[in-house]
Design an enzyme around this catalytic site. Structure first.
Site, short mmCIF file in Angstrom:
data_model
loop_
_atom_site.label_atom_id
_atom_site.label_comp_id
_atom_site.label_asym_id
_atom_site.label_seq_id
_atom_site.Cartn_x
_atom_site.Cartn_y
_atom_site.Cartn_z
N SER A 29 -5.42 43.06 20.44
CA SER A 29 -6.55 43.15 19.51
C SER A 29 -6.67 41.90 18.64
O SER A 29 -5.68 41.25 18.32
CB SER A 29 -6.39 44.37 18.60
OG SER A 29 -7.48 44.39 17.69
N LYS A 34 -3.85 51.28 21.85
CA LYS A 34 -5.00 50.37 21.75
C LYS A 34 -6.32 51.14 21.83
O LYS A 34 -7.30 50.80 21.15
CB LYS A 34 -4.94 49.31 22.86
CG LYS A 34 -6.16 48.38 22.92
CD LYS A 34 -6.24 47.51 21.70
CE LYS A 34 -7.40 46.59 21.48
NZ LYS A 34 -8.33 46.19 22.46
N HIS A 64 -6.88 52.62 18.53
CA HIS A 64 -7.27 51.50 17.66
C HIS A 64 -8.76 51.21 17.82
O HIS A 64 -9.50 51.05 16.85
CB HIS A 64 -6.43 50.27 18.03
CG HIS A 64 -7.00 48.95 17.58
ND1 HIS A 64 -8.08 48.35 18.21
CD2 HIS A 64 -6.66 48.13 16.56
CE1 HIS A 64 -8.37 47.22 17.60
NE2 HIS A 64 -7.52 47.06 16.59
N ASN A 65 -9.22 51.15 19.07
CA ASN A 65 -10.63 50.85 19.30
C ASN A 65 -11.53 51.97 18.81
O ASN A 65 -12.64 51.73 18.34
CB ASN A 65 -10.88 50.59 20.79
CG ASN A 65 -10.44 49.20 21.20
OD1 ASN A 65 -9.57 48.61 20.56
ND2 ASN A 65 -11.01 48.67 22.24
N GLU A 75 -11.98 51.40 15.33
CA GLU A 75 -12.91 50.26 15.21
C GLU A 75 -14.36 50.73 15.36
O GLU A 75 -15.25 50.31 14.60
CB GLU A 75 -12.53 49.25 16.29
CG GLU A 75 -13.40 48.04 16.43
CD GLU A 75 -12.98 47.21 17.65
OE1 GLU A 75 -11.79 46.83 17.75
OE2 GLU A 75 -13.83 46.97 18.52
P1 NDP Z 1 -14.16 40.08 30.60
O1 NDP Z 1 -13.80 41.49 30.28
O2 NDP Z 1 -15.58 39.73 30.66
O3 NDP Z 1 -13.44 39.70 31.99
C1 NDP Z 1 -13.65 38.44 32.55
C2 NDP Z 1 -12.54 38.07 33.50
O4 NDP Z 1 -12.31 39.09 34.47
C3 NDP Z 1 -12.92 36.81 34.25
O5 NDP Z 1 -11.76 36.04 34.36
C4 NDP Z 1 -13.36 37.37 35.60
O6 NDP Z 1 -13.25 36.45 36.64
C5 NDP Z 1 -12.34 38.47 35.76
N1 NDP Z 1 -12.70 39.41 36.80
C6 NDP Z 1 -13.71 40.32 36.78
N2 NDP Z 1 -13.72 41.01 37.93
C7 NDP Z 1 -12.72 40.52 38.71
C8 NDP Z 1 -12.22 40.83 39.98
N3 NDP Z 1 -12.75 41.80 40.72
N4 NDP Z 1 -11.16 40.12 40.45
C9 NDP Z 1 -10.62 39.15 39.73
N5 NDP Z 1 -11.04 38.81 38.48
C10 NDP Z 1 -12.07 39.50 37.98
O7 NDP Z 1 -13.46 39.02 29.65
P2 NDP Z 1 -12.69 39.09 28.25
O8 NDP Z 1 -11.91 37.84 28.20
O9 NDP Z 1 -13.64 39.42 27.17
O10 NDP Z 1 -11.71 40.33 28.38
C11 NDP Z 1 -10.56 40.40 29.21
C12 NDP Z 1 -9.92 41.76 28.98
O11 NDP Z 1 -9.52 41.85 27.60
C13 NDP Z 1 -10.89 42.93 29.21
O12 NDP Z 1 -10.18 44.02 29.71
C14 NDP Z 1 -11.38 43.24 27.83
O13 NDP Z 1 -11.80 44.57 27.70
C15 NDP Z 1 -10.13 42.98 27.01
N6 NDP Z 1 -10.36 42.67 25.59
C16 NDP Z 1 -11.44 41.94 25.21
C17 NDP Z 1 -11.63 41.67 23.87
C18 NDP Z 1 -12.76 40.86 23.41
O14 NDP Z 1 -12.95 40.84 22.19
N7 NDP Z 1 -13.50 40.18 24.26
C19 NDP Z 1 -10.68 42.15 22.86
C20 NDP Z 1 -9.55 42.82 23.38
C21 NDP Z 1 -9.41 43.08 24.71
P3 NDP Z 1 -14.54 35.60 37.12
O15 NDP Z 1 -14.63 34.43 36.19
O16 NDP Z 1 -14.21 35.23 38.52
O17 NDP Z 1 -15.73 36.52 37.04
#
Ligand code: NDP
Length: 470
Positions: free
Chosen positions: A130, A184, A187-188, A191
């Site tokens: 988080s 988590k 937590h969400n 949030e």
């Molecule tokens: P996203 O949730 O948008 O995920 C993007 C990433 O996932 C990219 O690297 C993408 O690759 C990859 N991806 C998606 N589908 C596939 C697949 N089938 N195979 C391989 N790779 C894949 O990005 P975030 O960085 O925002 O979040 C990452 C994780 O962290 C998520 O689970 C999210 O819920 C969690 N999170 C996010 C927060 C935030 O504030 N953003 C906070 C806390 C947790 P490609 O570039 O090839 O599409």
């Protein structure tokens, strides 16, 4: 350089790339891999390819670039992508390697993945992270669960990159399976409730005190140093006053009032229902996002909007009770009707909601004069939106008796009598008949900390802003 990086980061979305930079800034060498290579290249370019960073372009290259035991942080979209990525990694992993899923995975998926990988001797950790992308960069709060042996392998790294509270790293191991993701998830949920509450207060500042975003921003700023001091209140005052260009008003006014979600609030609400442990504020915040997403319905239902106006005399409490009960009854039928309409459509049953009202007229527990009137109102009409037709039928009652409803809710609160069903029924009606909600603030806050993107009212597409953070 085979097998030399301390750790690996797979997935270079906003979270993964910033976590990788955090690791690098603490002196760890990091291999990175992303399904789409352009993203990896873009990351290399943006980051200036700092020392210790190794970009890889296949899963095999990625795994073999890591020192043993391999420690892989996954930052991919929650759900099926995590299973896909694990399946790709598995053939290359060995006993003692550690996989840390840092996404917002469902804790039951983490329970399953933990068990599945146990057989191969791979230590799986489900870890909630988080703090948004900025937290990932500067120091997140981390909630881990799963393999205790695996946790032992990465604890030193996690303590280095974690946020610190007076020197104490904000990372903990909560137990086996999906326990970290469970923490988590809750937590969400919290949030969600906090953001929902902020948007409600913003709504009252606007409607009650006639404030625009900038004045409201000042109010939130003045609160942000006292007992309300919090990341979200600070984010709120920044978001509310942010302008893209000096010549234009605050951006928040052009953010579409549709607040999206990725599931964790819903899972908290489901957990609460499954365990029989109430968390209504969290559930209401989830419902609030659902309502915001019903943009088309709200547009149409807004012609049935009503507000209570000034309060009635206290001696009329009896009338407030009667009228309030009546409107809450009607509201419950309306909620059921809407749910049936949506189920019929999305589950492919194709029934007409009017039929439900027909069979509810006699014999069943919810039979009532309201049901009879509802069915008569639907009879012989096209089955477009049955709920909107019912709202039309009962609109006058809502308009005339809204004041009693509001008085009942206020009186119950003053008397210390819990009235969650009535107050949520009233708020449901107010929400679904609102053309514009303050969900634009929730959506802007999501973008502020998570780069989740937002839609605008003045142009099509999905946008993201830095909201003045520089
Ligand atoms: P996203 O949730 O948008 O995920 C993007 C990433 O996932 C990219 O690297 C993408 O690759 C990859 N991806 C998606 N589908 C596939 C697949 N089938 N195979 C391989 N790779 C894949 O990005 P975030 O960085 O925002 O979040 C990452 C994780 O962290 C998520 O689970 C999210 O819920 C969690 N999170 C996010 C927060 C935030 O504030 N953003 C906070 C806390 C947790 P490609 O570039 O090839 O599409």
């Amino acid at each position: 350089m085979q097998g030399s990086s301390d750790v690996g980061v797979l997935g270079l979305g906003p979270m993964g790339e910033n976590f990788a930079l955090n690791l690098l800034s603490r002196g760890f060498s990091v291999s990175v891999y992303n399904r789409t290579p352009e993203r990896t290249r873009a990351f290399l370019e943006r980051s200036g390819a700092p020392e210790g960073l190794r970009a890889t372009y296949s899963v095999q290259e990625f795994v073999s670039s890591l020192s043993r035991p391999r420690r892989v942080f996954l930052f991919v979209k929650a759900g099926a992508p995590v299973d896909e990525v694990i399946a790709q990694l598995r053939p290359h992993l060995e006993e003692g390697d550690v996989l840390i899923d840092c996404g917002n995975s469902h804790f039951r998926d983490s329970d399953r993945r933990y068990q599945e990988l146990l057989g191969q001797g791979v230590d799986f950790i489900g870890m909630g992270v988080s703090g948004g992308y900025e937290g990932a960069l500067r120091g997140p709060s981390m909630m881990a669960g799963g393999s205790i042996r695996g946790y032992g392998s990465v604890e030193g790294v996690l303590r280095e990159v974690a946020a610190r509270h007076h020197g104490d790293p904000c990372v903990a191991y909560f137990g086996p399976g999906g326990s970290g993701h469970l923490v988590k998830t809750v937590h969400n949920g919290i949030e969600y409730a906090m953001m929902g509450a902020i948007a409600e207060v913003y709504g009252v500042l606007r409607a009650g005190l006639g404030m625009g975003p900038e004045e409201a921003s000042e109010v939130f700023e003045s609160w942000s140093n006292g007992e309300l001091s919090s990341f979200l209140v600070e984010a709120t005052y920044r978001v509310l006053r942010y302008r893209e260009r000096e010549s234009e008003g605050p951006l928040i006014e052009r953010v579409l009032d549709v607040a999206e979600q990725k599931g964790t609030g819903l899972w908290t609400a489901q957990l609460s229902l499954e365990l029989g442990v109430p968390s209504p504020s969290i559930s209401e915040a989830v419902h609030g996002r659902f309502v915001s997403a019903m943009k088309g319905f709200r547009e149409k239902a807004s012609r049935f909007a009503c507000s209570a106006g000034p309060s009635t005399a206290e001696s009329d409490l009896l009338e407030a009770c009667r009228s309030s009960l009546y409107l809450t009854f009607v509201s419950s039928y309306l909620q059921g009707s809407l749910l049936l309409e949506a189920s019929s459509r999305s589950l492919g049953y194709g029934f007409d909601v009017a039929e439900a009202f027909r069979v509810w007229r006699a014999g069943c527990i919810i039979r009532s004069r309201i049901v009879e009137r509802a069915y008569s109102a639907l009879l012989g009409r096209e089955a477009e939106s049955r709920t909107l037709q019912l709202m039309e039928e009962f609109h006058r009652d809502f308009r005339e008796r809204m004041v009693w409803w509001a008085d009942f809710v206020a009186a119950a609160a003053r008397l210390g009598v819990p009235a969650p069903v009535t107050s949520s029924a009233m708020n449901w009606y107010l929400s679904v008949t609102s053309r514009r909600l303050t969900a634009n603030l929730v959506q802007a806050l999501r973008d502020y900390f998570g780069r989740h993107g937002y839609q605008r009212t003045d142009m099509p597409g999905t946008f993201t802003s830095d909201w003045g953070r520089g």
